[in-house]
Motif scaffolding. Structure first.
Motif: not given
Length: 267
Positions: A70-90, A104-107
């Motif tokens: 809709a243009g509410d944000l204007g021109q996109l400048r950046y995306i900064d994401s933090t996705r952290i937790n303790l485990g689960l280890f793959q 990445l899928s969201i971006v």
């Protein structure tokens, strides 16, 4: 298919060869070459190949996409994401393949522009184990930039994504059930000399609001998209090609990690 990543390609290939439609857990495969093989096979077999990028169907992400379109944000400048937790280890993939794959899928869903280059660094704190902390940066021709911070060894769980435009900024907090999306005036484009002066002294001059998010189960929306693609021949949002775009970035990030953070160009 909800199996380890290393098994996605052989199992999905067998299912497609048997004439089955396939919905596979993220990421699609462990390499871009095998992802492309599955896409080509699905096309030949006239079968649906879809990837479980559930966040693409999340109502909060849908709302953010509608604000951008809709243009509410204007021109996109950046995306900064933090996705952290303790485990689960793959055991068969590192933290970027496990956690950054969501962001990445969201971006890729929020913007049609694709990155031109990737750089990443990561480290493993257990010898012989996959990297458990990773940082990834995407560079775009327009000047848009994306930064992802992922960790399996954080004592706190954080799921924040900041989307910055020249008009407004959005904070998406996936752990906030009541107000997952908040919209901020960015202050990049002050409306008057007075506001420009205030920006020299204040952190911000604009308002903050939280739009209403319609409750909807993301996994149910994903499943409905899969069924519709089978019944009506439509193209799913997170189809094989969408999944391959994410794999291409992750593969380049892995190459950058091996090269100690050197930038890797994307085709």
């Amino acid at each position: 298919l909800a199996t380890p990543v290393s098994t996605h390609y052989p199992l999905a290939r067998r299912a497609l060869e048997a004439g089955r439609h396939v919905l596979v857990e993220k990421p699609l495969t462990h390499s871009l070459a095998t992802a492309r093989e599955l896409i080509a096979l699905a096309d030949r077999q006239k079968r649906v190949l879809m990837v479980d990028h559930t966040f693409v169907y999340h109502p909060a992400v849908h709302k953010i996409k509608s604000l951008i379109e809709a243009g509410d944000l204007g021109q996109l400048r950046y995306i900064d994401s933090t996705r952290i937790n303790l485990g689960l280890f793959q055991h068969d993939v590192n933290v970027l393949w496990d956690l950054a794959v969501h962001d990445l899928s969201i971006v890729n869903h929020l913007t049609a522009e694709r990155p031109t280059a990737v750089s990443a660094i990561a480290t493993a704190h257990t010898p012989g184990a996959p990297e458990n902390i990773g940082f990834l940066v995407l560079r775009y021709a327009s000047g848009f930039v994306v930064h992802l911070n992922c960790s399996w060894v954080s004592p706190v769980k954080i799921r924040h994504i900041l989307i910055g435009g020249d008009k407004k900024m959005v904070l998406y907090n996936d752990l906030d059930a009541n107000e997952p999306v908040k919209v901020y005036d960015s202050g990049y484009q002050a409306r008057s000399d007075e506001e420009r002066t205030r920006l020299l002294f204040d952190y911000r001059v604009g308002d903050v609001y939280s739009p209403k998010i319609q409750p909807r189960e993301a996994l149910a929306s994903l499943a409905a998209d899969f069924v519709q693609a089978i019944d009506q021949g439509t193209r799913p949002v997170s189809d094989g090609r969408f999944g391959a775009d994410v794999v291409a970035i992750l593969e380049a990030a892995q190459q950058s990690i091996r090269q100690r953070g050197q930038e890797v160009a994307l085709a």
